[in-house]
Design an enzyme around this catalytic site. Structure first.
Site, PDB file in Angstrom:
ATOM      1  N   ASP A  59      99.844  -7.607 -19.263  1.00  0.00           N
ATOM      2  CA  ASP A  59      99.469  -8.975 -19.641  1.00  0.00           C
ATOM      3  C   ASP A  59      98.025  -8.971 -20.162  1.00  0.00           C
ATOM      4  O   ASP A  59      97.333  -7.950 -20.107  1.00  0.00           O
ATOM      5  CB  ASP A  59      99.616  -9.895 -18.411  1.00  0.00           C
ATOM      6  CG  ASP A  59      99.921 -11.335 -18.799  1.00  0.00           C
ATOM      7  OD1 ASP A  59      99.848 -11.668 -20.003  1.00  0.00           O
ATOM      8  OD2 ASP A  59     100.232 -12.135 -17.895  1.00  0.00           O
TER       9      ASP A  59
ATOM     10  N   HIS B 245     109.317 -14.798 -25.169  1.00  0.00           N
ATOM     11  CA  HIS B 245     108.179 -15.547 -24.618  1.00  0.00           C
ATOM     12  C   HIS B 245     106.955 -15.524 -25.541  1.00  0.00           C
ATOM     13  O   HIS B 245     106.347 -16.569 -25.783  1.00  0.00           O
ATOM     14  CB  HIS B 245     107.822 -14.986 -23.236  1.00  0.00           C
ATOM     15  CG  HIS B 245     106.597 -15.563 -22.628  1.00  0.00           C
ATOM     16  ND1 HIS B 245     106.452 -16.908 -22.364  1.00  0.00           N
ATOM     17  CD2 HIS B 245     105.431 -14.984 -22.218  1.00  0.00           C
ATOM     18  CE1 HIS B 245     105.264 -17.129 -21.820  1.00  0.00           C
ATOM     19  NE2 HIS B 245     104.618 -15.983 -21.725  1.00  0.00           N
TER      20      HIS B 245
HETATM   21  C1  HEM Z   1     104.868 -16.319 -14.548  1.00  0.00           C
HETATM   22  C2  HEM Z   1     104.743 -16.801 -15.764  1.00  0.00           C
HETATM   23  C3  HEM Z   1     104.346 -15.978 -16.963  1.00  0.00           C
HETATM   24  C4  HEM Z   1     104.498 -14.647 -17.198  1.00  0.00           C
HETATM   25  C5  HEM Z   1     105.153 -13.608 -16.282  1.00  0.00           C
HETATM   26  C6  HEM Z   1     103.929 -14.372 -18.490  1.00  0.00           C
HETATM   27  C7  HEM Z   1     103.865 -13.111 -19.073  1.00  0.00           C
HETATM   28  C8  HEM Z   1     103.332 -12.856 -20.309  1.00  0.00           C
HETATM   29  C9  HEM Z   1     103.247 -11.549 -20.898  1.00  0.00           C
HETATM   30  C10 HEM Z   1     103.705 -10.252 -20.250  1.00  0.00           C
HETATM   31  C11 HEM Z   1     102.702 -11.694 -22.125  1.00  0.00           C
HETATM   32  C12 HEM Z   1     102.450 -10.574 -23.148  1.00  0.00           C
HETATM   33  C13 HEM Z   1     101.078  -9.994 -23.024  1.00  0.00           C
HETATM   34  C14 HEM Z   1     100.062 -10.664 -23.892  1.00  0.00           C
HETATM   35  O1  HEM Z   1     100.317 -10.943 -25.071  1.00  0.00           O
HETATM   36  O2  HEM Z   1      98.974 -10.926 -23.373  1.00  0.00           O
HETATM   37  C15 HEM Z   1     102.422 -13.088 -22.310  1.00  0.00           C
HETATM   38  C16 HEM Z   1     101.837 -13.631 -23.434  1.00  0.00           C
HETATM   39  C17 HEM Z   1     101.575 -14.986 -23.596  1.00  0.00           C
HETATM   40  N1  HEM Z   1     101.877 -15.996 -22.719  1.00  0.00           N
HETATM   41 FE1  HEM Z   1     102.725 -15.788 -20.894  1.00  0.00          FE
HETATM   42  N2  HEM Z   1     103.456 -15.542 -19.025  1.00  0.00           N
HETATM   43  C18 HEM Z   1     103.685 -16.544 -18.121  1.00  0.00           C
HETATM   44  C19 HEM Z   1     103.368 -17.865 -18.266  1.00  0.00           C
HETATM   45  C20 HEM Z   1     102.875 -18.431 -19.422  1.00  0.00           C
HETATM   46  C21 HEM Z   1     102.652 -19.853 -19.609  1.00  0.00           C
HETATM   47  C22 HEM Z   1     102.917 -20.939 -18.577  1.00  0.00           C
HETATM   48  C23 HEM Z   1     102.168 -20.017 -20.880  1.00  0.00           C
HETATM   49  C24 HEM Z   1     101.800 -21.296 -21.601  1.00  0.00           C
HETATM   50  C25 HEM Z   1     102.427 -22.424 -21.433  1.00  0.00           C
HETATM   51  C26 HEM Z   1     102.057 -18.696 -21.462  1.00  0.00           C
HETATM   52  C27 HEM Z   1     101.576 -18.430 -22.723  1.00  0.00           C
HETATM   53  C28 HEM Z   1     101.454 -17.184 -23.266  1.00  0.00           C
HETATM   54  C29 HEM Z   1     100.824 -16.926 -24.551  1.00  0.00           C
HETATM   55  C30 HEM Z   1     100.188 -17.950 -25.478  1.00  0.00           C
HETATM   56  C31 HEM Z   1     100.908 -15.546 -24.762  1.00  0.00           C
HETATM   57  C32 HEM Z   1     100.397 -14.772 -25.968  1.00  0.00           C
HETATM   58  C33 HEM Z   1     101.424 -14.694 -27.054  1.00  0.00           C
HETATM   59  C34 HEM Z   1     100.866 -13.994 -28.285  1.00  0.00           C
HETATM   60  O3  HEM Z   1      99.760 -14.343 -28.683  1.00  0.00           O
HETATM   61  O4  HEM Z   1     101.522 -13.105 -28.810  1.00  0.00           O
HETATM   62  N3  HEM Z   1     102.505 -17.766 -20.558  1.00  0.00           N
HETATM   63  N4  HEM Z   1     102.816 -13.784 -21.191  1.00  0.00           N
END
Ligand code: HEM
Ligand SMILES: *[C@@H]1O[C@H](CO)[C@@H](O)[C@H](O)[C@H]1NC(C)=O
Ligand SMILES: *[C@@H]1O[C@H](CO)[C@@H](O)[C@H](O)[C@H]1NC(C)=O
Ligand SMILES: *[C@@H]1O[C@H](CO)[C@@H](O)[C@H](O)[C@H]1NC(C)=O
Ligand SMILES: *[C@@H]1O[C@H](CO)[C@@H](O)[C@H](O)[C@H]1NC(C)=O
Ligand SMILES: *[C@@H]1O[C@H](CO)[C@@H](O)[C@H](O)[C@H]1NC(C)=O
Ligand SMILES: *[C@@H]1O[C@H](CO)[C@@H](O)[C@H](O)[C@H]1NC(C)=O
Ligand SMILES: *[C@@H]1O[C@H](CO)[C@@H](O)[C@H](O)[C@H]1NC(C)=O
Ligand SMILES: *[C@@H]1O[C@H](CO)[C@@H](O)[C@H](O)[C@H]1NC(C)=O
Length: 509
Positions: free
Chosen positions: A227, A364
């Protein structure tokens, strides 16, 4: 100037035993030799002090005025979220400027190990907290002003799942102290010093201890995925990496260029902090991947289970984006910040509105940052994610039973933190308009197939079954049914993280 017991004792010992006169106090301050932050190779490095200084000078940003947690992302090693109620506002206001401000860590301080404190300390207030301090100015954010509980149904939350402290009207949650370090005893001792200084003017409502996962899982969230890779670059702070969005500082910082809303001037350089306690059902998620493993012919059953997880997330567990490496992980690519963000879902000869062979529309990372799916890739719905995992590793008993324990001390998940200058444009928009929305992303380019909700954070009503499209590269028209959510919202609150000058001149008395 901050004196710890250590520095006072050291100063005393030096002066009395060695009689060193007039030693500059800086020389007596304990200096860190190791960072309070983690720095896994997949996460982009922070700018150096010099890089940040020249970038900030170019847009007139004062990084010493901005609290240190806002721009650094998910690099915390251990972090305590200490939610408090203000019980004696008059005393608290006096102590805030006199005794607490010296503990508050600025962005400039965090960037270099030699200027990092024992423990990073930041403070943020809910609307109720600001009101308690006698602040009547309208900060220009309606979701913040109303509080997260009032936003719960818009977010798709089931409030019976919420932690009682985020609901209890008798236990008002006025603020949160964020304390981060490389060791919990540093956090504990800093918290004791702060509580001593506050002399009972606040009381603890609730706390969550977060920590980076152990060993080779450092930087990974509990499902196992790296992450903190993709946050936008901020003009005036960080240098844009290939593929990374570059946003004006006012997308994250109130009152800076790019923030179009009228604000009281003291709010400048603050940021809205959306906190969410997101429980993760890890054994259930792992079982789901095995039971619904894809059927790519050249992959083993284990690899086909991994592939399903990677397509739900949009990245392999290593962090490698599936848009660049769709059928096999690539750990070298994953660990290279020059490459691991350099994708946009388009490829030569590829129809971005129909082709899910590389990345499902529902993944996601694609849901929460659609990149070129939006013709204007320079959209404003960017946030800085700054959370940390909480709770223990999966136990052997949980893994063997494919079921998360009901023992509250074994609850695990993500202590999610998002910073933005507008909650309605940032976190709440991403959750409500994109992640929870099965069919219409409000994207300029519309997809040829319904994509379903975000399989990681989309919220099904009453946790019922829901279908997710596009996960199977061999048949993108086939929906896969999820019988439960793997992420459960346990609630949270919206806060405002003020600048150091606002703490000094406006919030103190
Ligand atoms: C337990 C809940 C969550 C998990 C396990 C999770 C996990 C991840 C992972 C593994 C990544 C990819 C790594 C990265 O690009 O930094 C990611 C990216 C991201 N997540 Fe989550 N996330 C969670 C909750 C959320 C929530 C609640 C939001 C917003 C409402 C969110 C927004 C984002 C965004 C904006 C990215 C970057 C996407 C990109 O720029 O490519 N995440 N998340
Ligand atoms: C930057 O912010 C710090 C902390 O509020 C303040 O002491 C300093 O005077 C500011 N510098 C400038 C150039 O405004
Ligand atoms: C820090 O404080 C917490 C809560 O009081 C306690 O559970 C923990 O053991 C302490 N950690 C250390 C290293 O002292
Ligand atoms: C701490 O609070 C107590 C009672 O609330 C008060 O008597 C005492 O003077 C306070 N101490 C300081 C240092 O302000
Ligand atoms: C993106 O938008 C920001 C804020 O409006 C602006 O400062 C910046 O120049 C834009 N960048 C591009 C590449 O259009
Ligand atoms: C699968 O492996 C076979 C034999 O090695 C090869 O001919 C074929 O192109 C491979 N298919 C895919 C989709 O990689
Ligand atoms: C999309 O990303 C690729 C690199 O993966 C790049 O070559 C291409 O120029 C980008 N397209 C646009 C329109 O930004
Ligand atoms: C992509 O596919 C959509 C839906 O079939 C179609 O309307 C559009 O014309 C295609 N675009 C290109 C560039 O072929
Ligand atoms: C756990 O799930 C796996 C995958 O479906 C299955 O093989 C195993 O039998 C399950 N174990 C139990 C105790 O249900």
């Amino acid at each position: 100037m901050k004196f710890t017991h250590f520095s006072l004792l050291a100063a005393f010992a030096l002066q009395s035993v060695y009689s060193v006169p007039n030693l500059p106090s800086d020389a007596l301050k304990p200096r860190r030799t190791s960072s309070i932050l983690i720095n896994p190779p997949a996460q982009p490095p922070l700018p150096s002090v010099q890089e940040a200084a020249s970038a900030s000078a170019s847009v007139g940003l004062n990084l010493t005025n901005i609290q240190g947690d806002i721009l650094i992302g998910m690099k915390k090693n251990k972090e305590l979220f200490f939610f408090f109620s203000i019980v004696d506002p008059t005393s608290f206001k006096a102590q805030l400027g006199a005794d607490i401000l010296p503990f508050i860590t600025s962005t400039t301080q965090v960037l270099d190990v030699s200027t990092q404190p024992e423990t990073l300390v930041n403070i943020a207030f809910s609307q109720k907290g600001l009101t308690e301090l006698g602040i009547t100015d309208n900060l220009g954010d309606t979701l913040f002003a109303a509080g997260q509980l009032n936003d719960a149904s818009n977010l798709g939350d089931t409030t019976s799942d919420w932690v009682s402290e985020f609901i209890d009207p008798n236990n008002l949650l006025h603020g949160v102290l964020l304390l981060a370090s490389d060791a919990t005893d540093n956090i504990n001792s800093t918290l004791s010093q702060i509580q001593n200084a506050l002399n009972g003017s606040i009381s603890e409502v609730y706390s969550i201890q977060g920590q980076a996962r152990p060993g080779d899982q450092q930087g990974h969230e509990h499902f196992g995925f790296m992450d903190g890779i993709s946050n936008p670059a901020i003009a005036g702070f960080s240098t844009q990496l290939p593929g990374q969005a570059l946003v004006a500082p006012g997308i994250i910082l109130v009152g800076e260029g790019g923030d179009g809303t009228a604000r009281p001037s003291w709010a400048t350089d603050g940021s809205f902090l959306a906190f969410r306690q997101l429980e993760q059902r890890v054994p259930e998620f792992t079982k789901f991947l095995i039971d619904n493993a894809l059927s790519e012919p050249n992959l083993t059953a284990d690899q086909n289970a991994e592939l399903l997880g990677a397509r739900m997330m949009g990245r392999w567990k290593s962090g490698a984006p599936i848009d660049l490496t769709p059928l096999a992980d690539d750990p070298v690519l994953a660990a290279d910040p020059q490459q691991n963000n350099n994708f946009n879902y388009s490829h030569p000869g590829f129809n971005i509105t129909t082709d899910q062979s590389h990345c499902p529309f529902s993944a996601h990372v694609r849901k929460t940052n659609p990149r070129l799916d939006l013709n204007n890739a320079n959209f404003t719905n960017h946030i800085i994610r700054a959370g940390i995992p909480y709770g223990p590793e999966v136990t052997d008993a949980e893994a063997a039973s494919n079921t998360s324990s009901t023992d509250p001390s074994l609850e695990r998940g993500l202590a999610f933190v998002a910073y933005q200058s507008s909650i309605g444009t940032g976190f709440a928009f991403l959750q409500q308009k994109w992640a929870n929305n099965a069919n219409d992303k409000n994207c300029a380019s519309s997809y040829s197939l319904p994509q379903g909700q975000d399989p990681i954070i989309g919220i099904a009503p009453e946790d019922g079954p829901r279908s997710v499209g596009g996960l199977d590269p061999l048949d993108p028209t086939r929906d896969i049914t999820m019988n439960q959510d793997f992420v459960i919202s346990r609630g949270g609150e919206y806060f405002f993280s003020p600048s150091l000058s606002a703490i000094q001149n406006t919030l103190s008395a």
